[in-house]
Each structure stands twice: as structure tokens, then as C-alpha cells.
Design a protein around this motif. Structure first.
Motif, PDB file in Angstrom:
ATOM      1  N   GLU A  47      13.026 -30.953 -87.847  1.00  8.37           N
ATOM      2  CA  GLU A  47      14.402 -31.387 -88.079  1.00  8.37           C
ATOM      3  C   GLU A  47      15.458 -30.571 -87.348  1.00  8.37           C
ATOM      4  OE1 GLU A  47      15.044 -32.728 -92.352  1.00  8.37           O
ATOM      5  OE2 GLU A  47      13.425 -31.265 -92.466  1.00  8.37           O
ATOM      6  N   ASP A  49      14.926 -28.551 -84.789  1.00  7.81           N
ATOM      7  CA  ASP A  49      14.643 -28.650 -83.355  1.00  7.81           C
ATOM      8  C   ASP A  49      15.174 -29.972 -82.788  1.00  7.81           C
ATOM      9  OD1 ASP A  49      13.519 -27.887 -80.873  1.00  7.81           O
ATOM     10  OD2 ASP A  49      11.776 -29.146 -81.261  1.00  7.81           O
ATOM     11  N   ASN A  52      19.557 -30.512 -84.696  1.00 11.71           N
ATOM     12  CA  ASN A  52      20.670 -29.562 -84.671  1.00 11.71           C
ATOM     13  C   ASN A  52      21.706 -30.057 -83.657  1.00 11.71           C
ATOM     14  OD1 ASN A  52      22.221 -27.188 -83.576  1.00 11.71           O
ATOM     15  ND2 ASN A  52      21.206 -26.282 -85.334  1.00 11.71           N
ATOM     16  N   THR A  54      23.974 -28.800 -81.867  1.00  8.92           N
ATOM     17  CA  THR A  54      24.309 -28.106 -80.624  1.00  8.92           C
ATOM     18  C   THR A  54      23.091 -27.631 -79.846  1.00  8.92           C
ATOM     19  OG1 THR A  54      24.520 -25.978 -81.729  1.00  8.92           O
ATOM     20  CG2 THR A  54      26.499 -27.306 -81.554  1.00  8.92           C
ATOM     21  N   THR A  55      21.982 -27.394 -80.537  1.00  7.16           N
ATOM     22  CA  THR A  55      20.823 -26.876 -79.813  1.00  7.16           C
ATOM     23  C   THR A  55      19.635 -27.828 -79.839  1.00  7.16           C
ATOM     24  OG1 THR A  55      20.060 -25.738 -81.797  1.00  7.16           O
ATOM     25  CG2 THR A  55      21.471 -24.483 -80.312  1.00  7.16           C
ATOM     26  N   ARG A  65      18.602 -27.049 -72.454  1.00  6.29           N
ATOM     27  CA  ARG A  65      19.073 -26.651 -73.777  1.00  6.29           C
ATOM     28  C   ARG A  65      19.625 -25.230 -73.802  1.00  6.29           C
ATOM     29  NH1 ARG A  65      14.308 -28.517 -77.685  1.00  6.29           N
ATOM     30  NH2 ARG A  65      15.641 -27.680 -79.329  1.00  6.29           N
ATOM     31  N   SER A  68      25.350 -25.043 -72.940  1.00  6.87           N
ATOM     32  CA  SER A  68      26.107 -25.481 -74.118  1.00  6.87           C
ATOM     33  C   SER A  68      26.080 -26.991 -74.262  1.00  6.87           C
ATOM     34  CB  SER A  68      27.570 -25.058 -74.001  1.00  6.87           C
ATOM     35  OG  SER A  68      27.670 -23.677 -73.945  1.00  6.87           O
ATOM     36  N   HIS A 209       9.614 -40.230 -89.296  1.00  6.56           N
ATOM     37  CA  HIS A 209      10.426 -39.431 -88.376  1.00  6.56           C
ATOM     38  C   HIS A 209      11.357 -40.264 -87.502  1.00  6.56           C
ATOM     39  CE1 HIS A 209       8.123 -36.016 -89.623  1.00  6.56           C
ATOM     40  NE2 HIS A 209       6.992 -36.562 -89.235  1.00  6.56           N
ATOM     41  N   GLY A 366      15.226 -30.940 -94.706  1.00  6.97           N
ATOM     42  CA  GLY A 366      16.389 -30.293 -94.099  1.00  6.97           C
ATOM     43  C   GLY A 366      17.584 -31.227 -94.060  1.00  6.97           C
TER      44      GLY A 366
ATOM     45  N   ILE B  89      20.143 -19.874 -87.935  1.00  2.00           N
ATOM     46  CA  ILE B  89      20.395 -21.269 -87.531  1.00  2.00           C
ATOM     47  C   ILE B  89      21.902 -21.523 -87.474  1.00  2.00           C
ATOM     48  CG2 ILE B  89      20.090 -23.704 -88.200  1.00  2.00           C
ATOM     49  CD1 ILE B  89      17.432 -22.418 -87.408  1.00  2.00           C
ATOM     50  N   ASP B  92      23.421 -19.556 -84.460  1.00  5.56           N
ATOM     51  CA  ASP B  92      23.119 -20.149 -83.150  1.00  5.56           C
ATOM     52  C   ASP B  92      23.888 -21.450 -82.951  1.00  5.56           C
ATOM     53  OD1 ASP B  92      21.401 -18.095 -82.760  1.00  5.56           O
ATOM     54  OD2 ASP B  92      19.559 -19.271 -82.965  1.00  5.56           O
ATOM     55  N   THR B  93      23.971 -22.230 -84.022  1.00  5.99           N
ATOM     56  CA  THR B  93      24.653 -23.519 -83.916  1.00  5.99           C
ATOM     57  C   THR B  93      26.121 -23.318 -83.576  1.00  5.99           C
ATOM     58  OG1 THR B  93      23.155 -24.374 -85.591  1.00  5.99           O
ATOM     59  CG2 THR B  93      25.110 -25.685 -85.120  1.00  5.99           C
ATOM     60  N   ALA B  96      26.760 -21.985 -80.074  1.00  5.33           N
ATOM     61  CA  ALA B  96      26.538 -22.969 -79.014  1.00  5.33           C
ATOM     62  C   ALA B  96      27.540 -24.112 -79.084  1.00  5.33           C
ATOM     63  CB  ALA B  96      25.116 -23.514 -79.098  1.00  5.33           C
ATOM     64  N   SER B 182      14.978 -27.011 -93.470  1.00  7.19           N
ATOM     65  CA  SER B 182      14.225 -27.479 -92.297  1.00  7.19           C
ATOM     66  C   SER B 182      13.193 -26.414 -91.946  1.00  7.19           C
ATOM     67  CB  SER B 182      15.181 -27.689 -91.122  1.00  7.19           C
ATOM     68  OG  SER B 182      15.735 -26.445 -90.745  1.00  7.19           O
ATOM     69  N   GLU B 183      12.611 -26.537 -90.759  1.00  8.18           N
ATOM     70  CA  GLU B 183      11.636 -25.524 -90.325  1.00  8.18           C
ATOM     71  C   GLU B 183      12.284 -24.164 -90.090  1.00  8.18           C
ATOM     72  OE1 GLU B 183      12.849 -27.911 -88.534  1.00  8.18           O
ATOM     73  OE2 GLU B 183      13.175 -27.317 -86.450  1.00  8.18           O
ATOM     74  N   GLY B 184      13.615 -24.136 -89.990  1.00 10.10           N
ATOM     75  CA  GLY B 184      14.339 -22.878 -89.835  1.00 10.10           C
ATOM     76  C   GLY B 184      13.833 -22.056 -88.661  1.00 10.10           C
ATOM     77  N   TYR B 187      10.143 -21.948 -86.400  1.00 15.33           N
ATOM     78  CA  TYR B 187       9.838 -22.609 -85.124  1.00 15.33           C
ATOM     79  C   TYR B 187      10.727 -22.039 -84.031  1.00 15.33           C
ATOM     80  CZ  TYR B 187       9.007 -26.375 -81.746  1.00 15.33           C
ATOM     81  OH  TYR B 187       8.663 -27.100 -80.632  1.00 15.33           O
ATOM     82  N   TRP B 189      11.936 -23.036 -80.414  1.00 13.89           N
ATOM     83  CA  TRP B 189      11.911 -24.186 -79.496  1.00 13.89           C
ATOM     84  C   TRP B 189      11.597 -23.776 -78.065  1.00 13.89           C
ATOM     85  CZ3 TRP B 189      15.344 -24.420 -75.445  1.00 13.89           C
ATOM     86  CH2 TRP B 189      16.565 -23.752 -75.558  1.00 13.89           C
ATOM     87  N   ARG B 190      11.799 -22.513 -77.762  1.00 13.03           N
ATOM     88  CA  ARG B 190      11.497 -22.101 -76.387  1.00 13.03           C
ATOM     89  C   ARG B 190       9.989 -22.030 -76.165  1.00 13.03           C
ATOM     90  NH1 ARG B 190      16.233 -19.500 -77.662  1.00 13.03           N
ATOM     91  NH2 ARG B 190      17.930 -19.886 -76.178  1.00 13.03           N
ATOM     92  N   LYS B 192       7.816 -23.370 -78.408  1.00  9.75           N
ATOM     93  CA  LYS B 192       7.244 -24.522 -79.119  1.00  9.75           C
ATOM     94  C   LYS B 192       6.155 -24.098 -80.098  1.00  9.75           C
ATOM     95  CE  LYS B 192       8.174 -28.154 -75.666  1.00  9.75           C
ATOM     96  NZ  LYS B 192       9.072 -29.038 -76.369  1.00  9.75           N
ATOM     97  N   LEU B 194       5.167 -23.093 -83.989  1.00 11.26           N
ATOM     98  CA  LEU B 194       5.544 -23.083 -85.406  1.00 11.26           C
ATOM     99  C   LEU B 194       4.661 -22.059 -86.102  1.00 11.26           C
ATOM    100  CD1 LEU B 194       7.173 -24.485 -87.746  1.00 11.26           C
ATOM    101  CD2 LEU B 194       5.187 -25.957 -88.047  1.00 11.26           C
ATOM    102  N   VAL B 209       5.334 -32.263 -90.584  1.00 13.33           N
ATOM    103  CA  VAL B 209       5.293 -33.349 -89.609  1.00 13.33           C
ATOM    104  C   VAL B 209       3.929 -34.031 -89.637  1.00 13.33           C
ATOM    105  CG1 VAL B 209       5.281 -33.804 -87.132  1.00 13.33           C
ATOM    106  CG2 VAL B 209       7.030 -32.334 -88.125  1.00 13.33           C
TER     107      VAL B 209
END
Ligand SMILES: Cc1cc2nc3c(=O)[nH]c(=O)nc-3n(C[C@H](O)[C@H](O)[C@H](O)COP(=O)(O)OP(=O)(O)OC[C@H]3O[C@@H](n4cnc5c(N)ncnc54)[C@H](O)[C@@H]3O)c2cc1C
Lengths: 587, 228
Positions: A47, A49, A52, A54-55, A65, A68, A209, A366, B89, B92-93, B96, B182-184, B187, B189-190, B192, B194, B209
Motif C-alpha cells: 500500500e 509503496d 503513497n 509523493t513516493t 522515484r 520529486s 489489489h 493501511g 513514512i 519522507d512523504t 518529497a 501499511s507495510e511501513g 519494505y 522500495w529501492r 524491493k 520486504l 499481498v
């Protein structure tokens, strides 16, 4: 010189591109966001990933990614949920495809005619759009939704309050029904197994999903993925138009953000669209010219690009009249399994023509927590804000936080959510403008989205209260042990009518053919061109029907061709010829 | 790919995440004229101002068994939002998401520090004593009820109306909620990867998932299509 350039590859743009590619025109589609070529690998379906703002991989921003997101100015509590990328915001969408009620169209004379947004009707009758609805429904295709646990509970509640079931495409009176949606019905092991694989499984696998992107069934060719977001339906068709018809494949360039629409002086004194300039991620700018330009950047970016291109705006309506269905959220906590995180996200609905509609909405935890903490009424149990919303019969109103959040979310599969879709009015106060010049990103001045939600029209506020109360009743009748109303601030998922078509030149940007009144040869083909909120029908089907009609108009008016809707049989996007071409070309 | 007519070729303006220097430059405007906290945090302190603010927020939204939850007087036996990485989270949000544009002033603020200072400012309005405590942000030093009061005030009278910062009044809590369930930070993402089952999933009994579920019941009244 191209025949046609389409700006934006979301819900509307690929429809025009596919139809005109099928007629053999030279069509270029420019998409500002990424193209997800391998969704099974690229989408984690997690969720944060994914979602979000902004990211996440679904955001409005460049492919990279590390860079910005593109900012939006939001001068009020609100949240905009859109996606930049091939498929646009349909990557997020739930595939629900109701037709707009007859009352939002010109010429409607039913006994409830006065109950709609009478000042902003579509500039043609429902019967005019009907063949285009049917064409799109056959192309996607649109089918009756399969039922999971959460839908069965919604239906129990709807039956419990005495609503009749609707067995037709159009609701003529208050009623409930399974959604008509653009999600392939489950076949084989789909919906029956935890680990389904194509071809044993076809259609919706009930993975839950939709919001994080549909890449199921695993192993299926792109055009046979269950959800008919345009990346799975119209885009494969536009890219293979030679294979399934005698057409010419459209060319798609992703990561190509259009920064300016160019005009030349036209013969009638009205400027004429002549081409565009776009930028690629390496910073290079490119110009392409075309006979016709189609603007389909979505309800926020289309008016922004218009304004940044300094195109004429004689009546001031570019960007104005934003409708968003003034969404709200009501949820119940149950003692039984609801299957909230499983299945297509929303397969049941109730319609109240003239007021709007309700639909269920399944979520993973989430986003469930997000939905339960977003409110214009402050924190539940504490003192109220100035929001005009009432509890509407719910046990609580406002954000659920702390121990109450933990309690209500003890088991994500014991919650049933209902989304309130308000038939909201076009109001000139709500819209997209530009922040002051100089405050921009690489693509120009930032769009500013103003939504005066506490001062919506009396009809809009009435409708929302009416629907919230219905949602509460349905949840109670279904057996919820507690019911909670959120009173969301603008949570903009459905965004319409910022470049609206209309009957009157005084308050519309486009004419009844979706051609801009102020710039010749410039058509609009996304949600922004809708004349109104489509009576709270989820907007994409109506946009796609209008876009099909627009494509036909472009072909007949500017390229000397014949119309085809109602005369030819539509080819479905899951047709074997499309599938074979998708596989052969590695799409 | 055809790029028919190249009109010009220019380097893109600098983009990407807001850097620390811009971040602190923005903070001076917040501290000096808007948030009224007086002295500016030094760079090292700024990190705690931010992370403590959002950990305090995560504990408020989804209490757990961490020291932020204990400090606020509402904690649980199980881990909560703090353990799920909600603070990172949110941070970062916000970093960005913005620069935050302040009205007509043409001043751009970076995200997380601006909002952390905002929370601290509202905290001190509720309780001036909150400056003193184990955490580097006054908000994290409040009790749960006091935090609620600070957030009610933020909801009721958003600062800097008609600026982008008002958006955060509502978004702060919802982003912390997303980060909590969420997965917070389980995870990355860079890479990948978990790592383990996220706390938020355990607390909400989410299975994670999946490619599919056996939840297909059939069709309502066995109707697989409707009349036109
Ligand atoms: C969670 C969620 C659920 C939804 N569910 C439903 C549903 O069930 N049914 C329904 O009907 N609708 C649903 N919607 C709404 C649906 O997604 C939109 O109606 C639809 O995507 C709108 O299409 P559009 O073409 O107007 O804009 P978009 O789909 O947003 O597409 C616009 C595209 O244009 C690109 N673009 C913008 N500007 C430029 C530029 N200058 N240059 C190049 N490219 C540009 C963008 O990057 C984007 O890809 C949902 C939305 C959300 C968020």
C-alpha cells in the motif's frame, strides 16, 4: 505533421487514439508519466509503496522515484488521488461503469427533472450518447460484477431497508444492484484459489489489489488482465490497430510531458491548434505538429496546460466548475467476516437518481486506516469543527484515532465500507487555477485546486446528507455492531468538468462536440470535458463514451471519413486478434 | 520513437528531494515569522525535532508499547504505529511532497521540518511545559489528551490559510495512519525487499499481498448480465 496528437494516456486519451488508429490515422500519444511494461514485476501491490502520494509508484510525478512528485497547491484540507503514467488514474480505478442517469442530459423531462444540476446539463440527449455507451461497454468489456463476501453483506443491508433490485443498465428509481464493471468475470480457478495462474484462472482472481494495480491473473497477456484500466484495454488496442482492424498502430511516447500547446492563426480569426512541445526526462524539448490536438491530461492538468500555454479563456471558465462527487465514507464494524481486503474493491452499489449513489469499498489495512482518520469534522468524540455534516444516524462522526482506531481495525476483514457519491453541482467557485507565476516545477506553474467544500450548493449538501443517512441504514440493516461516518474533506478521486462542454457559451469551454470554443482543432477528451458530475455516476464510462463520439466527429469533420458507431460491430479488447498481437509484440 | 522536430535542448532545472540546506533555510522562515518558536534548531537537533514529532504523532494515532506511547499515557501491550515506521513514512512523504508555498510570499519551505515545527508550536499553545521532556519536539512530550487538543486546534484553525500548509492539517494524521497499518518501513522500495510481517498487518490480521482469494460466491440472484 501528424494527423492527431493526444496529450495524456489515462482514462480518456487512449479511447480517441484507439478509435482513430483503427481508422488508419497517424496518431501520436504523449504521456507525461511512466509506462509500466511489466506490472507483475514492477508492482509490489504494497500500500505505501503503491499509493503513497509523493513516493509511491502510483503518483503524479516523473518515472524516476528519486525525483520529486509534481506539486499541487491545495489551499484547504483535501487530498487528490491521481496517477501519471500509461493508464493514468484508471491504474487506480475500481472499474465501475454505471451510465450517467438520464436526468443529467439535455431534454430530460421526467417527473424528477428539477432534481438534477439543471443549469449545467449535457448539451445533448441521453439517446444521443447511448450508442457510444454501448460501443465502449462492448469494447472494454463491461459485465455484471461477481459477488464476494463483502458484496453479499451490502446486498443484505440494501434488502433490509427495502430497496428493490435493479436488473437493467439504468436505474430509473432508488434501487441496488451488483456493479456493472470493467472487470472480467472470474473463470476456472479465479476466485477459488489462493494461488491462481493463467490460463487455469481467467478474469478476476479476487486478489483485493485494485487500488495497487491489476496484474492478475499471473501469466495472462496484458490485454487479458482482469481490470480494464486503459493500460489493459484501450492501450493494447491502439498499439495493435493494424492487427485487429485495417488500421495503423498509434505511437506512444511515455515520460513525455507536454508543456505547451501551440496555435497558429486560423481562417475564421479564431486561433487554431497546430502542435505541442514536450519534455523528456533528459531535459530535451521536442516539438510535434498535427492537424488536430486532443487534450486529455485529466481534470487538473488539462486546465493547467491550457493556462500555461496562454490559450484564450474568454469567459473565464477554463478550470472552473470542478465537481468531485463530494465523497464521504461510512463504515460498519461487524462480528462476522466481511472479506473487506479481498475481491474486486467495489462490486455492489445503490442508486438514488437525483441524489447520487452508494458503493461498497474494500481496502487493505493501511488505506482502511487512512480512510478512518480523514475527516472535516475533527476528532470523533471531541468538539466539532464548523463542518455542516451531521452524524446522519451513525454512532460517531469524525476521525477515529488512538485506541478506537486499534479497536475498529482489530480485524481488517470485519469492516464494511460504503462510499458516498454525491450528485454535486457545477459551481464556479470550485476549480483549478495557477499559483502565481514563478512557482512551478519543470512543467510550468503549479496547479492550485480550490474546493470550497463547506460552502457547496444547498442541493449538493442535501444530497450528501441524504446519502450518508442511507449508508448508515444499510450498514445497520446488514448487522453492523457499530457505524461510523467520516465526513471526508475533499478526497478527490473522481474529478470532472473543469473544461466543461455546455449548451451556453457563457459558462462552458467546449461545444457539444467537445471542441474548444476558443481554439479551433483542439478537442478535449478526458473527465474535464464532462458537462457536470454525471449524476454521481463513476465518471470514466461516460468520458469514454463521449471520447468515442469525439473521435468519430474528428474523423468525419476533419478527415472526410464516415461514422462507424451503430453501423459496425465493435471489437472487444480481449478479442483473440488483440491477444495474439499483444503476445507477438511483447506488449 | 520519433522526435520529429527538436526545438531546443536545455538542462532540466535542479529537482529531486529537498536537501538539508534548503530544509534549514526554510525553517528559518518558519521559526522566525510563522511558527514563532524562537530559536532555530541546529542541524543535529533538527533531526530529533522531526523524528520525535512524527513518532509522537504515530503513537497518538496507533498507540503501541514504545516510549512515545508510554509518555503520552496511552500504550498497549503490542507494538503500534511507531514500531511500524510510521514516522519515517510521514517524514519522507512530506519532504518529497513540497516545497510548501507560503501564500504570496514566494517562500518555499521543505516539508517535514516545517510541519514538525508546526506541531511543536501547537503543542506549546496547549502546554508551555511541553518544551521540557524526554523528546526533542514538544508535541511528543504531551499526554494523549493534550495531543488531541493540539490537533483539534490545528483542525479548527489551520495556520496560514490559503497556503499549501493547510493541506497538512488533515494529512498529518492520515499519513501517520497509512504509515501505521501499511507495510511501513518493513519494505524498502529501492531494494524491493520486504523484511518480515509488518506490525500493522499483525495488528489488523491482514494476510498480506496475495495473487488471489477463494472469496467468489457467485452472482446475486444468479444474474450474470442485465438487460440494456
Ligand atoms: C481509487 C480510485 C478509484 C476509482 N474508481 C473508479 C471507478 O470505479 N469507476 C470510474 O469510472 N472511475 C473511477 N475512478 C476515477 C478514474 O480513475 C478517472 O475517472 C479516470 O482515470 C479519468 O480519466 P482522465 O483521462 O480524465 O484522467 P487520468 O486518468 O488522470 O489521465 C490523465 C493522464 O494524462 C497525463 N498527463 C496530464 N498532463 C499531461 C501533459 N501535459 N503531458 C502529457 N501527459 C499528461 C497524466 O500523466 C495521466 O496519465 C477512480 C479513481 C481512483 C483514484
Amino acid at each position: 505533421m501528424r494527423d492527431v496528437i493526444v496529450i495524456g494516456c489515462g482514462g480518456g486519451g487512449p479511447v480517441v487514439a484507439k478509435e482513430l488508429a483503427a481508422r488508419g490515422l497517424d496518431v501520436l500519444v504523449l504521456e507525461g508519466g511512466p509506462r509500466f511494461a511489466n506490472p507483475e514485476q514492477e508492482w509490489s501491490r504494497l500500500e505505501n509503496d503503491a499509493n503513497n502520494p509523493t513516493t509511491g509508484y502510483y503518483r503524479v510525478g516523473p518515472s524516476d522515484r528519486e525525483r520529486s512528485a509534481y506539486p499541487r497547491a491545495l489551499p484547504q484540507d483535501s487530498y487528490v488521488w491521481q496517477v501519471a503514467g500509461v493508464g493514468g488514474t484508471t491504474l487506480h480505478y475500481y472499474g465501475n461503469c454505471p451510465r450517467a442517469p438520464r436526468g443529467v442530459f439535455d431534454g430530460y423531462a421526467g417527473s424528477d427533472a428539477a432534481n438534477y444540476d439543471v443549469d449545467h446539463r449535457f448539451p445533448f440527449a441521453y439517446e444521443e450518447l447511448l450508442p457510444y455507451y454501448e460501443w465502449v461497454e462492448a469494447t472494454l468489456p463491461v459485465q455484471t460484477a461477481a459477488m464476494g463476501t463483502k458484496e453479499s453483506i451490502f446486498f443484505r443491508g440494501a434488502e433490509g431497508i427495502g430497496l428493490p433490485v435493479n436488473t437493467a443498465k439504468q436505474p430509473e428509481a432508488p434501487s441496488f444492484r451488483p456493479q456493472e464493471n470493467a472487470i472480467l468475470q472470474p473463470q476456472g480457478t479465479a476466485g477459488k484459489a489462493e494461488d491462481p495462474r493463467f490460463p487455469d484462472a481467467q478474469g478476476c482472481t479476487f486478489c483485493g489489489h485494485c487500488f495497487q494495480g491489476c496484474s492478475m491473473p499471473r501469466g495472462a497477456p496484458r490485454n487479458l488482465k482482469a481490470k480494464r484500466s486503459t493500460d489493459n484495454s484501450y492501450v493494447p488496442m491502439m498499439l495493435t490497430a493494424d492487427a485487429w482492424t485495417g488500421g495503423r498502430p498509434a505511437e506512444l511516447i511515455a515520460d513525455a510531458f507536454v508543456q505547451k500547446i501551440h496555435t497558429a492563426s486560423g481562417s475564421t480569426g479564431v486561433p487554431r491548434a497546430s502542435g505541442v512541445t514536450y519534455e523528456l526526462p533528459d531535459g530535451t524539448k521536442h516539438r510535434e505538429d498535427a492537424r488536430i490536438v486532443v487534450l486529455a491530461g485529466g481534470a487538473v492538468e488539462s486546465p493547467r496546460l491550457w493556462r500555461n500555454s496562454e490559450l484564450p479563456n474568454p469567459n473565464g471558465w477554463v478550470g472552473r466548475g470542478f465537481t468531485d462527487h463530494h465523497l464521504d465514507w461510512v463504515f460498519g464494524v461487524f462480528d462476522e467476516d466481511t472479506g473487506n481486503s479481498k475481491g474486486a474493491s467495489s462490486s455492489a452499489r445503490a442508486d438514488f437518481p437525483g441524489y447520487g449513489g452508494l458503493e461498497n469499498g474494500g481496502l487493505p489495512p493501511g488505506l482502511q486506516a487512512f480512510a478512518q482518520t480523514f475527516s472535516d469534522s475533527g476528532i470523533s468524540g471531541a468538539r466539532r469543527t464548523a463542518s455542516p455534516a451531521t452524524p446522519a444516524g451513525a454512532d460517531t462522526l469524525g476521525r477515529i484515532v488512538g485506541r478506537e482506531l486499534l479497536d475498529s481495525l482489530q480485524d481488517v476483514n470485519r469492516i464494511l465500507n460504503i462510499l458516498v457519491l454525491t450528485d454535486d453541482d457545477v459551481e464556479s467557485q470550485n476549480g483549478v487555477s495557477l499559483l502565481q507565476p514563478g512557482l512551478g516545477d519543470t512543467n510550468g506553474t503549479i496547479p492550485k485546486i480550490t474546493m470550497r467544500h463547506r460552502r457547496r450548493s444547498a442541493r449538493t449538501l442535501r444530497n450528501r446528507e441524504f446519502l450518508a443517512a442511507k449508508a448508515v441504514q444499510i450498514l445497520r440493516a446488514a448487522g453492523a455492531k457499530s457505524v461510523h461516518r467520516m465526513d471526508w474533506p475533499p478526497l478527490i478521486l473522481h474529478s470532472q468538468s473543469t473544461m466543461r462542454m455546455g449548451l451556453s457559451e457563457a459558462d462552458s469551454v467546449a461545444d457539444a462536440w467537445a471542441q474548444s470554443r476558443a481554439v479551433a482543432g483542439l478537442y478535449i477528451a478526458d473527465n474535464s470535458v464532462l458537462a457536470n458530475s454525471a449524476g454521481a455516476a463513476n465518471p470514466t464510462l461516460t468520458t469514454q463514451a463521449v471520447a468515442t463520439r469525439t473521435a468519430e466527429r474528428i474523423f468525419t469533420e476533419h478527415f472526410g471519413g464516415d461514422p462507424w458507431v451503430g453501423r459496425e460491430e465493435p471489437v472487444c479488447s480481449i478479442d483473440d486478434r488483440v491477444t495474439e498481437a499483444v503476445i507477438a509484440r511483447g506488449l | 520513437m520519433s522526435r520529429a522536430s527538436r526545438s531546443s535542448s536545455t538542462a532540466p532545472p535542479p529537482s529531486g528531494a529537498i536537501n538539508r540546506r534548503v530544509f534549514l533555510a526554510g525553517a528559518s522562515v518558519v521559526g522566525g515569522s510563522l511558527v514563532l518558536t524562537g530559536a532555530l534548531p541546529k542541524e543535529a537537533e533538527a533531526a530529533a525535532v522531526v523524528s520525535d514529532a512524527f513518532n509522537g504523532l504515530a503513537a497518538f494515532v496507533a498507540p503501541g508499547n514504545d516510549r512515545f506511547s508510554e509518555r503520552q499515557g496511552v500504550s498497549t501491550a503490542l507494538p503500534g504505529g511507531v514500531a511500524n515506521g510510521a514516522a519515517a513514512i510521514v517524514q519522507d512523504t512530506l519532504d518529497a511532497a513540497i516545497p510548501v508555498v507560503l501564500g504570496e510570499s514566494e517562500v518555499k519551505l521543505p516539508g517535514a521540518l516545517a510541519y514538525a515545527l508546526l506541531l511543536s508550536n501547537y503543542a506549546m499553545q496547549v502546554s508551555p511545559l511541553s518544551l521540557v521532556g524526554p523528546f526533542g519536539n514538544a508535541f511528543a512530550n504531551l499526554t494523549w489528551i493534550q495531543k488531541r487538543e493540539a490537533l483539534i486546534r490545528l483542525d479548527a484553525a489551520p495556520p496560514l490559510d490559503n497556503t499549501q500548509i493547510t493541506y497538512a492539517g488533515n494529512a498529518l494524521i492520515t499519513l501517520a495512519a497509512l504509515g501505521s497499518f501499511s507495510e511501513g518501513t518493513a519494505y524498502d522500495w529501492r531494494t524491493k525487499v520486504l523484511s518480515g510481517a509488518p506490525v500493522g498487518w499483525q495488528r489488523s490480521k491482514y494476510q498480506g499481498v496475495s495473487d488471489g482469494h477463494a472469496d467468489f460466491i457467485g452472482y446475486y440472484q444468479d444474474r450474470t448480465e442485465v438487460s440494456a
